[in-house]
Scaffold this motif. Structure first.
Motif, PDB file in Angstrom:
ATOM      1  N   TYR A 176      62.246   4.786  24.903  1.00 30.90           N
ATOM      2  CA  TYR A 176      63.178   4.394  25.952  1.00 30.90           C
ATOM      3  C   TYR A 176      63.321   2.875  25.936  1.00 30.90           C
ATOM      4  O   TYR A 176      62.384   2.152  25.588  1.00 30.90           O
ATOM      5  CB  TYR A 176      62.680   4.811  27.339  1.00 30.90           C
ATOM      6  N   ILE A 242      67.062   6.947  24.797  1.00 29.44           N
ATOM      7  CA  ILE A 242      67.936   6.661  25.936  1.00 29.44           C
ATOM      8  C   ILE A 242      67.757   5.205  26.340  1.00 29.44           C
ATOM      9  O   ILE A 242      66.676   4.631  26.185  1.00 29.44           O
ATOM     10  CB  ILE A 242      67.624   7.600  27.133  1.00 29.44           C
ATOM     11  N   THR A 262      71.915   6.654  20.688  1.00 28.48           N
ATOM     12  CA  THR A 262      71.147   6.458  21.924  1.00 28.48           C
ATOM     13  C   THR A 262      71.958   6.863  23.150  1.00 28.48           C
ATOM     14  O   THR A 262      73.120   6.460  23.306  1.00 28.48           O
ATOM     15  CB  THR A 262      70.705   4.982  22.056  1.00 28.48           C
ATOM     16  N   ARG A 263      71.358   7.684  24.019  1.00 25.91           N
ATOM     17  CA  ARG A 263      72.008   8.114  25.253  1.00 25.91           C
ATOM     18  C   ARG A 263      72.106   6.971  26.251  1.00 25.91           C
ATOM     19  O   ARG A 263      71.314   6.043  26.235  1.00 25.91           O
ATOM     20  CB  ARG A 263      71.212   9.266  25.887  1.00 25.91           C
ATOM     21  N   GLN A 265      72.049   5.783  30.280  1.00 24.13           N
ATOM     22  CA  GLN A 265      71.673   6.101  31.658  1.00 24.13           C
ATOM     23  C   GLN A 265      71.944   4.864  32.507  1.00 24.13           C
ATOM     24  O   GLN A 265      71.331   3.817  32.300  1.00 24.13           O
ATOM     25  CB  GLN A 265      70.195   6.486  31.770  1.00 24.13           C
ATOM     26  N   ALA A 334      72.153  11.463  33.147  1.00 24.65           N
ATOM     27  CA  ALA A 334      71.573  11.718  31.821  1.00 24.65           C
ATOM     28  C   ALA A 334      70.067  11.944  31.888  1.00 24.65           C
ATOM     29  O   ALA A 334      69.498  12.651  31.051  1.00 24.65           O
ATOM     30  CB  ALA A 334      71.885  10.553  30.882  1.00 24.65           C
TER      31      ALA A 334
END
Length: 423
Positions: A176, A242, A262-263, A265, A334
């Motif tokens: 992360y 993320i 990469t997500r 958020q 997310a």
């Protein structure tokens, strides 16, 4: 003064008579002297096999150096280094020299004090106040702690920063990352610039500072430089799962260019503040409570329902506030596709905000504006100090699963059933 004198010495107002501290300092002097002697004896014993042509020892003790005062955490301690003489000269003129690891030749302070001085400076103690701040601990008029010390230390900070920027990241993996651009109020000479900060969480749950630099918060180019020059070119190849950040950042476009998998958020703290800024003060308390119903929902479906209820409740009067929430619906939710133990970490950029609360305190105390270089070094030292106390992520046992690509739904691991069992 003779023994029959009637004169009674009076304690000065700023003097501190502490028998316990005096005992500790006396014991410290004895222990330090013993340690220095033992170190020298151990060195001589290791070199015992070296002899002169006449059979005598080549290395011998040669008295002591002048007594000097070392500033320690319990005040001044006097000590003299042991001198060792090499009585033989090699063909190339080289001599064996003894250097104490306990008492370096030019040491005037313990390393813990050298670390304390920049921390005091960064925490808001001005250089002119050092003597007063440390007098009770180190004694009145403690030497080697003049205001010029910090000025000399900034050179060391710059060298340390340059080494840190060049460190190898090829063996690092960050599951992360949190990104934010933080302004130091109105203290920087160029008010459009701010500190761009990137923090990552390793597969072991440890938070680390990945990179930071002075840049423009909304600039994709500034964030691209941070991601590429400060991270990818240092060897960071595996994309984080993320990233957490504020929607106003130019970070997201840069992230898609560098780590497209990469997500995203969005930070709920920033989003809540942005929404509440669009409504009257009288409505903010109620609206804030309704927003908590969204991001504290136990699953994504409940969060989606809470968003719809929010939109229906406030859409007629506060359409801009509703649009601010609904336009980023997917990016706001997310975190539901990651372990529930990590939701508290993934909903906000708090790891960065909490650190900069102290940075702002330091810059408020600083007279005049800060150059970008001075601000950068101050922030770097404070972040290094703060990183030692950063807490690990909760649920560290889930991080290897996230790294391995295990799917999570509403915070719970999705168990893949083999096809033959499904039949």
């Amino acid at each position: 003064m003779n023994e029959h004198s009637n004169i009674v010495p009076l304690r000065q107002p700023d003097e501190i008579d502490d028998p316990l501290t005096n005992i500790l300092r006396s014991g410290a002097r004895q222990l330090l002297a013993q340690a220095v002697e033992m170190e020298a004896e151990a060195f001589l014993a290791a070199m015992k096999g070296l002899k002169r042509p006449d059979g005598r020892d080549r290395l011998v003790r040669h008295g002591h150096g002048p007594v000097r005062t070392i500033q320690t955490g319990i005040g001044a301690v006097e000590v003299a280094r042991v001198k060792i003489r090499d009585r033989a000269v090699t063909s190339d003129g080289e001599r064996i020299r003894f250097t104490s690891a306990i008492l370096p030749l030019w040491a005037r302070r313990t390393k813990s004090l050298d670390a304390l001085l920049p921390v005091l400076y960064l925490r808001g103690i001005s250089t002119g106040d050092f003597q007063e701040a440390l007098a009770a601990l180190l004694g009145k008029d403690a030497p080697n702690l003049s205001p010029g010390v910090v000025s000399r230390l900034t050179t060391e900070w710059q060298l340390e920063y340059e080494r840190w920027q060049k460190r190898d990241l090829s063996a690092r993996r960050y599951v992360y990352v949190w990104a934010d651009g933080v302004f130091l109020q109105a203290r920087m000479e160029d008010h459009s610039e701010c500190m761009l900060v990137l923090i990552g969480a390793t597969p072991e749950g440890k938070k680390e500072l990945i990179g930071f630099q002075v840049g423009v918060r909304e600039s994709t180019q500034s964030w691209h430089e941070l991601l590429v020059e400060r991270a990818k070119t240092r060897g960071l190849k595996i994309a984080p799962e993320i990233a957490v950040g504020d929607g106003a950042l130019g970070f997201w476009k840069a992230l898609d260019e560098v780590f497209p998998a990469t997500r995203h958020q969005r930070c709920w703290v920033h989003k809540t503040a942005n929404i509440l800024n669009k409504v009257a003060v009288s409505v903010q308390a109620s609206m804030k409570k309704d927003l908590r119903e969204v991001y504290l929902a136990s699953n994504r479906a409940s969060a989606e329902v809470a968003i719809d209820v929010f939109a229906e409740k406030y859409g007629a009067k506060y359409d801009k506030a509703v649009e601010c929430l609904t336009k980023d619906r997917d990016a706001m939710l997310a975190f539901y596709e990651f372990p529930a133990e990590h939701w508290d970490h993934l909903r906000t950029t708090n790891p960065i905000e909490s650190v900069f609360a102290t940075v702002r305190h330091r810059t408020v105390r600083t007279k005049g504006s800060l150059s970008s270089t001075t601000a950068k070094l101050m922030v770097f030292k404070l972040l290094c100090a703060a990183s030692k106390t950063w807490r690990r992520l909760k649920g560290t046992n889930q991080l290897p699963k996230v790294s391995a690509g295990v799917r999570f739904e509403n915070g719970i691991e999705v168990i893949q059933v083999p096809e033959n069992h499904a039949a």
